[in-house]
Design a protein around this motif. Structure first.
Motif, PDB file in Angstrom:
ATOM      1  N   TRP A  26       0.847  -1.195   0.000  1.00 50.73           N
ATOM      2  CA  TRP A  26       0.000   0.000   0.000  1.00 50.73           C
ATOM      3  C   TRP A  26       0.877   1.237   0.000  1.00 50.73           C
ATOM      4  O   TRP A  26       1.733   1.406   0.881  1.00 50.73           O
ATOM      5  N   VAL A  47      -2.560  -1.506  -3.517  1.00 50.99           N
ATOM      6  CA  VAL A  47      -3.336  -0.264  -3.459  1.00 50.99           C
ATOM      7  C   VAL A  47      -2.422   0.950  -3.568  1.00 50.99           C
ATOM      8  O   VAL A  47      -1.409   1.042  -2.866  1.00 50.99           O
ATOM      9  N   SER A  61      -3.271   4.831  -3.042  1.00 54.76           N
ATOM     10  CA  SER A  61      -4.372   5.711  -2.636  1.00 54.76           C
ATOM     11  C   SER A  61      -3.922   7.172  -2.629  1.00 54.76           C
ATOM     12  O   SER A  61      -2.729   7.476  -2.641  1.00 54.76           O
ATOM     13  N   LEU A  99      -6.785   4.200  -5.875  1.00 56.82           N
ATOM     14  CA  LEU A  99      -7.914   4.554  -5.018  1.00 56.82           C
ATOM     15  C   LEU A  99      -7.868   6.012  -4.566  1.00 56.82           C
ATOM     16  O   LEU A  99      -7.069   6.380  -3.699  1.00 56.82           O
ATOM     17  N   PHE A 139     -10.687  -4.302  -6.572  1.00 56.82           N
ATOM     18  CA  PHE A 139      -9.261  -4.412  -6.264  1.00 56.82           C
ATOM     19  C   PHE A 139      -8.682  -5.638  -6.971  1.00 56.82           C
ATOM     20  O   PHE A 139      -8.710  -6.752  -6.440  1.00 56.82           O
ATOM     21  N   ARG A 194      -6.736  -6.847  -1.618  1.00 55.45           N
ATOM     22  CA  ARG A 194      -6.766  -5.655  -0.767  1.00 55.45           C
ATOM     23  C   ARG A 194      -6.695  -6.063   0.696  1.00 55.45           C
ATOM     24  O   ARG A 194      -6.978  -7.222   1.056  1.00 55.45           O
TER      25      ARG A 194
END
Length: 542
Positions: free
Chosen positions: A40, A143, A145, A202, A303, A307
């Motif tokens: 992430w 991810v 973000s 995201l 996803f 995720r």
């Protein structure tokens, strides 16, 4: 006591006595795991990230649901004097730890150390291209973000031309990108060239159709690079295949104001060093984040590379329609329109804090009218959240909370970017459903007050600082000839603003809306003399 990893490991009794929760997990091990297998990465290292997104990851780590943390990317523009200040002043001195102070409406403060930020990197390709590339080409990455504010996704000006930085980016090789959207596109290009692994991009910013905006900007930049031979058509196919690269929608809601001096003093009184508030550019920052306890995040379940188990962190995972409806409920009815109204009138009437405005009967009545009466008639019910319960909590618990020192000036930032969604969508729904707009009072009063605010004169007739807004210069061109205390000399100055669908999502003079003249009249009353804004409010809001 200093807030760092060594203190956490060797002075647990201090934190226990101070009633500060600390991570249950081994932070050094989490950093090691993250470096080996990043999952992430997040662009935008500010307070909403530290106080909400990183806190969600921290919950999952504490419960042994995940074993890697978040890599944060500081998006302050490289080349500015303060470009590395966020890293050097907010992150490094505290080993990337954050003290989260969640403030309840009764004044109780839950204090917690967030240890989930495993690394922070500056989005500066000159120095950090290879470091970012290493993360982005990792097959483990799930991810990417973003919390970069709504204007962070904009790559064009009002005339549809690329802004100067993006114009430079699309004419240079991707490795030289400077705009955040260009940087994201360049990193996706590296991922494409090094395995084309799936990834979820995201957006968690507080704007409508945030995932679509993110996708649109990245794909458009990528197409320009393909035209210039920096990549092939397969890159575009990769970006537009949701099984490879997805752009989930989300709805976020958590009031995270600038750090409070009151909280700073309380933390230092219990023995924590380095909790003072300081400036980075125009922003107040600190080693801590103060925020309301209430928080909502609804994310579209899209996803392609897996995720984290977000549900275990209190995050709602739903289908696209539910996310759209949740966002529309909040942004067009239950919170954001009320916030913007309080921001505009608060600046004009010289209020320092939102909670102080809610003690004014007329202002409280104004937001009740905008929310319960005008907005609720066309409110969308997402089912997972109840609109009536949501707005009741906003008005009766959240906006009145005296321990959340949120300012009208902060919320008034970028109002031109917010108005089309916060009021325009409601007006569109009125027209679509054949509802009579002539009964509307709160929304047109707020729009009139916004134009009055753009004059830079408060209700006492004194010069007033206007919050940053990308359309400010363009808007003020139309009102520069309007004189305070000369309400009869408006001419056609307001028409270019009130008829602009970019600003309001509708033409306010359109026969189905028919609010242009009404707003002009309210505006005329508001500039007629000192204290006219207050008088106008009290005249129509009863």
């Amino acid at each position: 006591m200093k807030l760092n990893i060594d203190t956490l490991n060797n002075n647990k009794d201090f934190f226990k006595k101070a009633n500060i929760k600390i991570p249950k997990y081994n932070i050094e091990k989490i950093i090691e795991n993250t470096n080996k297998n990043p999952t992430w990465i997040h662009f935008g290292a500010g307070n909403i990230f530290r106080g909400f997104i990183a806190a969600a990851s921290d919950r999952l780590l504490n419960d042994n649901i995940i074993d890697t943390g978040i890599i944060a990317v500081d998006t302050h523009a490289a080349g500015r004097d303060d470009d590395y200040d966020m890293i050097n002043k907010v992150y490094k001195p505290f080993d990337n730890l954050t003290l989260l102070a969640s403030i309840k409406s009764n004044g109780d403060i839950d204090k917690k150390v967030i240890g989930s930020i495993a690394k922070i990197i500056h989005a500066d390709f000159i120095n950090n291209y290879e470091a970012l590339k290493k993360i982005f080409i990792s097959s483990s990455l799930q991810v990417v973000s973003f919390t970069i504010t709504e204007k962070g996704y904009s790559i064009k000006d009002l005339n549809g031309n690329y802004n100067n930085i993006v114009k430079e980016d699309i004419n240079n090789e991707p490795k030289k990108a400077k705009n955040i959207m260009s940087i994201a596109a360049a990193m996706l290009l590296e991922r494409y060239k090094n395995g084309a692994f799936p990834i979820a991009m995201l957006s968690i910013d507080n704007c409508s159709n945030n995932g679509d905006k993110l996708k649109s900007s990245i794909v458009e930049i990528a197409k320009e690079w393909v035209k210039k031979g920096f990549s092939d058509d397969g890159f575009i196919e990769y970006l537009e295949d949701s099984k490879k690269v997805s752009f989930p929608l989300s709805m976020i809601d958590k009031i995270t104001p600038r750090p409070s001096e009151i909280i700073s003093k309380k933390l230092e009184c219990i023995g924590l060093e380095g909790m003072s508030v300081f400036k980075i550019g125009n922003n107040n920052m600190a080693a801590f984040v103060n925020a309301e306890a209430a928080e909502y995040l609804v994310i579209e379940d899209l996803f392609p590379n897996g995720r984290p188990y977000f549900e275990k962190a209190g995050i709602y995972i739903a289908d696209r329609t539910t996310v759209e409806n949740s966002e529309k409920m909040k942004v067009t009815t239950c919170l954001n329109p009320l916030h913007t109204a309080l921001a505009i009138f608060g600046c004009l009437l010289n209020y320092n804090f939102i909670y102080e405005e809610m003690r004014n009967h007329t202002l409280k009545k104004l937001v009740e009218i905008i929310g319960y009466d005008e907005g609720m008639k066309v409110a969308v019910n997402p089912k997972i959240l109840n609109p009536k319960d949501f707005i009741k909590e906003v008005i009766e618990e959240r906006l009145v909370n005296p321990y959340i020192p949120d300012s009208p000036k902060r919320i008034a930032t970028d109002t031109s970017q917010k108005i089309p969604i916060r009021y325009g969508e409601t007006l569109k729904s009125y027209a679509k459903n054949g509802l009579d707009t002539s009964s509307l009072i709160g929304i047109p009063l707020t729009i009139a007050a916004w134009i009055r605010y753009l004059m830079g004169i408060d209700d006492n007739g004194n010069p007033m600082e206007i919050s940053p807004d990308p359309m400010l210069e363009e808007l003020q061109k139309h009102i520069k000839n309007i004189k305070f205390k000369e309400p009869k000399n408006l001419g056609n100055n307001l028409k270019p603003i009130l008829s602009n669908k970019t600003i309001f999502a509708v033409d306010l003079y359109d026969e189905k809306i028919n609010l242009g003249s009404k707003i002009e009249n309210y505006f005329s009353e508001m500039i007629s003399k000192e204290n006219a804004v207050k008088e106008c409010l009290e005249k129509y809001i009863k």
